[in-house]
Structures are given as structure tokens and as C-alpha cells.
Design an enzyme around this catalytic site. Structure first.
Site, PDB file in Angstrom:
ATOM      1  CE1 TYR A  84      18.126 115.051  77.176  1.00  0.00           C
ATOM      2  CE2 TYR A  84      16.236 114.176  78.533  1.00  0.00           C
ATOM      3  CZ  TYR A  84      17.530 114.129  78.029  1.00  0.00           C
ATOM      4  OH  TYR A  84      18.204 113.019  78.064  1.00  0.00           O
TER       5      TYR A  84
ATOM      6  CE  LYS B  85      45.730 128.339  74.958  1.00  0.00           C
ATOM      7  NZ  LYS B  85      47.086 128.921  74.820  1.00  0.00           N
TER       8      LYS B  85
ATOM      9  CG  ASN C 234      51.444 131.653  72.579  1.00  0.00           C
ATOM     10  OD1 ASN C 234      52.518 132.487  72.357  1.00  0.00           O
ATOM     11  ND2 ASN C 234      51.614 130.334  72.620  1.00  0.00           N
TER      12      ASN C 234
ATOM     13  CD  GLU D   3      47.846 125.718  75.941  1.00  0.00           C
ATOM     14  OE1 GLU D   3      48.673 126.841  76.408  1.00  0.00           O
ATOM     15  OE2 GLU D   3      47.611 125.729  74.752  1.00  0.00           O
TER      16      GLU D   3
ATOM     17  CB  ALA E 257      66.093 121.804  69.825  1.00  0.00           C
ATOM     18  N   GLY E 258      62.877 122.854  71.446  1.00  0.00           N
ATOM     19  CA  GLY E 258      61.658 122.241  71.924  1.00  0.00           C
ATOM     20  C   GLY E 258      60.493 122.463  70.946  1.00  0.00           C
TER      21      GLY E 258
ATOM     22  CG  ASN F  62      57.623 133.473  79.459  1.00  0.00           C
ATOM     23  OD1 ASN F  62      57.796 134.494  79.937  1.00  0.00           O
ATOM     24  ND2 ASN F  62      56.737 133.200  78.734  1.00  0.00           N
TER      25      ASN F  62
END
Length: 756
Positions: free
Chosen positions: A43, A98, A323, A140, A199-200, A291
Site C-alpha cells: 500500500y 459461478k 456450461n 449471467e 425461443a429464449g 432443466n
């Protein structure tokens, strides 16, 4: 095979997240912060110099800060998993998870940021100014169509990769599986008819990526809750759906499925019926990825179309579209070349790398991680599984190369092979040490005998040894039995492996004479020797090595260490001026420690303990470590005074007389040996300049117990590595995996170079 019962309970999940430090993340400093000097450097005032350097040249931020390995996981919680709009705060457990996956699978540091707004402009303005802090942005759980707008605008505004994983991650993994499914069914992308239900974000990303790769526009039918998205439809449309409207007379999913080669489902449980599946083309490809439950289960599909290839989003079925196979490795490659963006070329490269990996033979460790399932390329294995350790080397390298080739990389990688090796080392510290061995083998291939050649694990290890370019493997066994095993295991690429039958080798007479000359005064008759050579594969293999017909040998998968070493010692003597011993190499928390002797001497003498130290130091140097030896005991330098510690103290005296060229110390306890601060604080007279990396154990039981305990606790343990024979032989444990066997063969081959 499948079950709808959860593998964990709500209570278990809540306890997991709340026990100890709440959540799944913490920040750990990468520099020492224990002294005033440390604080001054970290620092004020020391931090001023990197600040000034970065102001002068912004690219040096990658040199002086964590930016180049730092990704933000950002969400507003409007589409959390399959749970819907839970809000930003309720999304935090997912985003923490994640971030943890980034670290676990690609050694990327990550932090979650939950933005409490559903307004697109507000969200974009919150993120766009984060560029200086991070090397990449992972979006996400943001609902469509807002996610399309947010990603596109941020990609235009920021000069670092912005990647919405819910869209592109699914598209990349599904595409990898499709490449292999087409390979198995003899299809080409330009010829297939595809139906997509949903259709997402993920569905549209799948369609766009496949069209980019050559899927014709009008051979793709996209469906939503209102039916087929066809040219001229106005109800429930938006610009992203309109872009994929097809010229078709089909108006329902049922009609669209007639004659279809391929189905991608990213919609809801039960959306597809068995009648729909019956109407598809021969050998249909069905990716039911909803899912937590797929549009139709694999059991339902197989009941009406046993010729189908099926993938789902579930881990309890084969071919999981997960994924985690994509985003950690895609970002790893993008960060390492400082890419400005993640483009289509990089996504396609990732998909092709994943597909290629699935076509390769799978290591035993991967089979074990998946409850012993036999993962072999075919209809039930077209996508790699998440815990395959090879992913870290394959996918980032492909992504990095695509970034360079497409002109978005700011720091090109010069030596791709070195880069791949460094990737493996990020997750497996042992890989860094082993890289030298394997690199030397590439340059100096060796002929290695695999004594138990009829065993499938051994055949696969021999195949891996050959495929890696390490040299020529020689399998000992009956030719027909080995060929049958190769056929049953589906190892077609094993054809051409060299096989030697001990019963009818043309060298048997010479081996009989050689071994009889060695054993005739040790109680063995000529017929005894003939039987050993003709019937015992360890003896025969050792004769091959002793006679110079092979460079080295590996054995041990079917017999205990004691039996194997007895067989080998009948043929190959201990090297002059050395002591036979075994060293286990333990890699734990980024530290490599050698433990001796873990397999041979029950209660070694002081002279033997000193030999262990000298020979272990030699191996440590071969692995790239400067040896620091500790002779271990239950006492520290005579405290407490015990008679049984005298042997250890005498060993140190033997070392003093030998005038070796490395550091050693003892007798000392294990905690003192490994904690240099404790060692220096209590015993300032120590001769070690750092923590010990070679531990000489007082007896076989302590060494063997320690090494096996470390392995069972999840640490990486290589070996035991046999040292001291006149010719190189390695003996693996009976439960050895293919990787263990290949590593043992590599160590055996390395010994031929060391003693050449």
C-alpha cells in the site's frame, strides 16, 4: 439409469452454504502482508510506483495488478437458473458459485456483482465503467430479450470480453455434441433439418452459431409457446425471433418434427412426445436440454427410437450439455491473449476442441469420477465430462489461437506447446514438475516393456505412451488374449502395438543362459530358470531390459510390490554404490515434497537413511527442485530425549562425513520441517534455508502410511518411484490408473537418460 429424486436435500444445501464462513468465496492476498515493510510495499508508499507506471502506459495494468486474471460475474437476477425472476439478492448464491467454478476449472479469479435493476439502460451504465477493474465480464441469469440488448451494447462500449454464458455457453457445448453426433450418423450440417423448441437466449444463440457454421436458414425451424416461428407471423414476435423466421408450412411443433434430423430443446418438461420422435428421420439426434427435466427423457426416446442419439442437461444421463465445459476455458484463452472480445471464431474453436477431445480415449481418473461409467466415444459419449483434466489444455489453447487468427488478440502467444503445458500446470501442480520428464521423452523416445500386457488398463497406458510420442511400448502377453481385450475395449487405435509372448520369444535361450549364470549359485536349477523366463512376465520383461532389448519396464497392476520387486531382483541387481528405495512425490497446496522410503526397507540403518537423502536429492533435482532434506523423528534435536531417535541423529552424522552439496537437517518433527517460520523461530541454528522438500522417514511404516494417507485425502501422489536398480524398472500400486502407469513408464524412461 435416471431418477427424478434430488441427489441432495434442501437442508444439506443450506447447511453447506452456511457452515463456517457463509457463502462460497473469500479474498486471499497473493503477497505477504505480515510485516510493516510488506504493508509499505503493498500500500502506501510502495503502491504509488505501479500507479504512475499504469498512468503512463495503461497496458502495464496487466503486469502490476490482477486485471488480467480477473472476471466479474454480473446479474440482475431476472432469470435465475430455472427458478425465474428472483431478484438480484437471491441470485447471489448462483453468482458466487459461478465465480467458484471459474477458479476451480480455469484458475481464474472472479467476483460476483449483483445489480438491483431491471432497467436496461441502468444496467448497462452500471457495468460499462467496470472495464479498468476486470479482464472480462461474464453476464449471467438475465432474461430475454433484455439480455440480447445488454450484451450487444456492452460489447460495443467495452474493450474487454463480454460474454453472456446462458446464451453462448449452451450453444458452444451443444454444438460440440452435435459435431460428434453428425460424425456418428454420417451427416453434414448443410444437409440436416433442425427443429428448435424454445425461443429464449440459449435457443437463439444455438441457432445463430450453427448458421454461422453453415446450417441453411430455411432448414431450421424455431418454435415457441405459440408454435412455429414462420415468415409472416406477427403474434408474439420480436426482432430476434423474426431474424430466424422460416419459410415453412408447418405451424406446430408436431408438424415441424416430421422428418427432422435434429431436435434442440430449450423449453419445458414434456414438450416432446414419443409420437413426435417416431416421426423424425432415421438415426435422429435429440438434445432435450430443458432443466431440471428434459422435454422428453432418454428412456422415452429409446423406447420408440433405439437408433437415436440423445443429450440432456442432466448429470445423471449420458451426454450432459453443461456450461462448465465452456465458460472457464473460453475466458482462460481470451484472458491469456488479452482479447478485445469473444467472437464467433473463438466460440467455434471451443466447440471443435470439445468435440475432438470426446473422440479421444478417456483417462481412468475420469471414469472413476463418474461412478465407473465406461466413457468411450459413441452414442452415449459425444461430449466430454466436466471433470476431465484435459479440458484446461485443450479448450483455452484453441480459443487463444482463434483470437489470434481473427485479429482480436492484443498479446499473441508465441509458443503454443509451452502455453498448453503452462495451462496444465495451473490446475495440477505436479504437471509443472512432470513437464520436464515428458518433454525429454519427446526428444529422446524410449522402448518400455509393459509386463502385464493382457490387462486393459496396461494396454490403454501403452497406447497413451505411444500416442504421446514418448517411445515404443512393448506388451508382454498372449497375442490373441491381448487382441481380444483390445477389441472388447473398443481400442481400435491400439492396432499395431508390439506384443511379445514370453513362451515363444526367439531370445528365450539367451535369457535362460543369462539368468542361470546369475542364479545357479543361489539355489536355482536350469529348469527353474527356464520356467521363470517362460512363465513369469516380470522375469521375462526384466530379462528384456537387462539384455538391452528394451530400455525400461513397468509392472505392478496385478501383483503386490513385494512380489514384483522379488521377481525383478532375480534378474536386475541393485546399482553399485546405491541403496534400493522408493520415493513418493506428494504435491499438496502448491508444494512438492518427496517422502522416502515408502516401500522397501522396514527399519533402515543410519547409513541407509543417508543414502535415501542423497538419492532423493538427485530425484528432486531432476524434477527441478533444489533439495532441502529433513530427517524426521518424534523429537527435535534431542527434545524429548529418546533412544529410538538416536538412529536418526546418527544418520545426520553420516551425512556430515559425506560432505554433500545440498542442505539437510535433523532430527526434527514434521511440522518444524515444513513450517520454516516455526523452524527458524525455535531453532535459529538450522542449516536449512527454507522449508524441507525431502522428508526422510525413520521407518517403512511411517513413510508408507503418510504417502497413502495423503493420496486418500485428495492430494496428488506420484509413485512410489523406485530408485537404485542397475536398470530402470518401476512398480505401480495394484490400483494404479492408466495415468499412474504412464507416469511410472515415464520415470523409468527418464532413468535411462540420467544414467546414460
Amino acid at each position: 439409469m435416471s431418477t427424478n429424486k434430488p441427489r441432495i436435500t434442501e437442508e444439506e444445501a443450506l447447511v453447506f452454504h452456511s457452515t463456517g464462513r457463509p457463502g462460497k468465496l473469500e479474498i486471499i492476498a497473493t503477497k505477504p502482508l505480515t510485516t510493516q515493510r510488506d504493508l509499505s510495499l503493498a500500500y502506501s508508499p510502495g503502491v504509488a510506483w505501479p500507479c504512475l507506471a499504469i498512468e503512463k502506459d495503461p497496458t502495464t495494468a496487466y503486469d502490476y495488478t490482477a486485471k488480467g486474471n480477473f472476471v466479474a460475474v454480473i446479474s440482475n437476477g431476472t432469470a435465475v437458473l430455472g427458478l425465474g425472476d428472483l431478484g438480484a439478492l437471491a441470485a447471489k448464491p448462483v453468482m458466487e458459485g459461478k465465480a467458484a467454478l471459474f477458479k476451480r476449472f480455469a484458475d481464474i479469479d472472479s467476483i460476483d456483482l449483483e445489480i438491483d435493476t431491471k432497467d436496461v439502460d441502468a444496467f448497462v451504465n452500471s457495468v460499462r465503467y467496470l472495464g479498468p477493474a476486470f479482464g472480462g465480464i461474464n453476464l449471467e441469469d438475465i432474461k430475454a430479450p433484455e439480455c440480447f440488448i445488454i450484451e450487444q451494447r456492452l460489447r460495443e462500449l467495452m474493450d474487454i470480453p463480454v460474454f453472456h454464458d446462458d446464451q453462448h455457453g449452451t450453444a458452444i457445448i451443444a454444438t460440440a455434441g452435435l459435431i460428434n453426433a453428425m460424425h456418428l450418423t454420417g451427416r453434414k450440417l448443410k444437409d440436416i433439418k433442425m427443429v428448435v423448441n424454445g425461443a429464449g437466449a440459449a435457443s437463439i444463440a444455438c441457432v445463430e452459431l450453427l448458421k454461422r457454421m453453415g446450417l441453411p436458414h430455411d432448414q431450421t425451424i424455431l418454435c415457441d409457446t405459440k408454435g412455429v416461428i414462420y415468415q409472416g407471423r406477427t403474434e408474439g414476435m420480436n426482432q430476434w425471433k423474426s431474424a430466424h423466421a422460416a419459410a415453412t408450412k408447418a405451424r406446430t411443433l408436431t408438424e415441424a418434427m416430421e422428418g427432422a434430423d435434429l431436435f434442440f430443446g430449450l423449453s419445458a418438461k414434456g414438450a416432446v412426445t414419443q409420437d413426435m420422435v417416431r416421426s423424425m428421420a432415421p438415426k435422429p439426434i435429440i438434445f432435450a436440454m430443458a432443466n431440471p427435466d428434459p422435454e422428453i427423457t432418454p428412456e422415452e426416446v429409446k423406447a420408440v427410437r433405439p437408433d437415436a442419439i440423445i443429450a440432456t442437461g442432466r448429470s445423471d444421463y449420458p451426454n450432459q450439455v453443461n456450461n462448465v465445459l465452456g465458460f472457464p476455458y473460453i475466458f482462460r484463452g481470451a484472458l491469456d491473449v488479452r482479447a478485445r472480445t469473444i467472437n464467433d471464431e473463438m466460440k467455434i474453436a471451443a466447440a471443435e476442441a470439445l468435440a475432438a477431445l470426446a473422440r479421444q480415449d478417456v483417462p481412468d481418473e475420469v471414469d472413476a469420477a463418474y461412478a465407473g461409467r465406461r466413457l468411450r466415444f459413441g452414442p452415449e459419449y459425444i461430449i466430454p465430462v466436466p471433470f476431465d483434466p484435459r479440458l484446461i489444455s485443450y479448450v483455452p489453447a484453441a480459443v487463444a489461437k482463434a483470437a489470434m487468427d481473427s485479429g482480436v488478440a492484443r498479446r499473441p502467444i508465441i509458443d503454443m506447446e509451452d502455453y498448453k503445458a503452462s495451462l496444465a500446470a495451473r490446475l495440477d501442480p505436479a504437471a509443472a514438475s512432470m513437464h520436464l520428464i515428458f518433454e525429454r521423452l519427446h526428444l529422446n523416445p524410449r522402448r518400455v516393456v509393459f509386463a502385464e500386457g493382457e490387462e486393459e488398463r496396461v494396454i490403454r497406458a501403452a497406447l497413451a505412451y505411444r500416442s504421446a510420442g514418448y517411445g515404443t511400448p512393448v506388451l508382454i502377453g498372449r497375442t490373441e488374449r491381448i487382441r481380444d481385450t483390445i477389441k472388447q475395449a473398443g481400442l481400435g487405435e491400439a492396432a499395431g502395438l508390439e506384443i511379445v509372448n514370453a513362451a515363444n520369444s526367439p531370445h528365450n535361450k539367451a535369457y535362460h543362459e543369462m539368468l542361470y549364470a546369475r542364479l545357479q549359485r543361489r539355489g536355482s536349477l536350469l529348469r527353474d530358470v527356464q520356467r521363470m523366463v517362460n512363465q513369469d512376465r516380470n522375469v521375462f520383461g526384466a530379462c528384456m531390459v537387462e539384455a538391452g532389448h528394451a530400455d525400461a519396464m513397468v509392472t505392478g497392476t496385478t501383483r503386490s510390490f513385494a512380489v514384483c520387486i522379488e521377481d525383478v531382483l532375480r534378474v536386475i541387481p541393485v546399482r553399485e554404490h546405491q541403496t534400493l528405495m522408493a520415493i513418493s512425490v506428494v504435491v499438496a497446496r502448491g508444494r512438492t515434497v518427496l517422502i522416502a522410503d515408502t516401500s522397501v526397507h522396514e527399519l533402515p540403518t543410519p547409513e541407509q537413511l543417508a543414502d535415501f537423502a542423497v538419492q532423493s536429492a538427485s530425484l528432486a533435482r531432476q524434477l527441478g527442485h533444489e533439495p532441502r532434506v529433513a530427517f524426521l523423528s518424534f523429537s527435535n534435536f534431542g527434545n524429548p530425549p529418546r533412544e529410538k531417535a538416536e538412529r536418526i541423529r546418527e544418520a545426520v552424522g553420516v551425512m556430515d562425513a559425506r560432505h554433500v552439496d545440498f542442505e539437510y537437517e535433523g532430527e526434527m518433527q514434521a511440522d518444524v520441517a515444513l513450517d520454516y517460520g516455526l523452524m527458524k523461530g525455535l531453532y535459529p541454528f538450522t542449516r536449512l534455508s527454507g522449508p524441507a522438500n525431502i522428508l526422510i522417514m525413520p521407518a517403512l511404516h511411517s513413510a508408507n502410511i503418510t504417502a497413502k494417507l495423503m493420496k486418500q485425502l485428495g492430494e496428488t501422489v506420484i509413485g512410489p518411484v523406485l530408485v537404485g536398480l542397475a536398470k530402470p524398472v518401476q512398480i505401480v500400486q495394484m490400483g494404479a490408473t492408466v495415468n499412474d502407469i504412464v507416469t511410472a513408464a515415464a520415470f523409468a524412461a527418464l532413468a535411462t537418460m540420467v544414467h546414460a
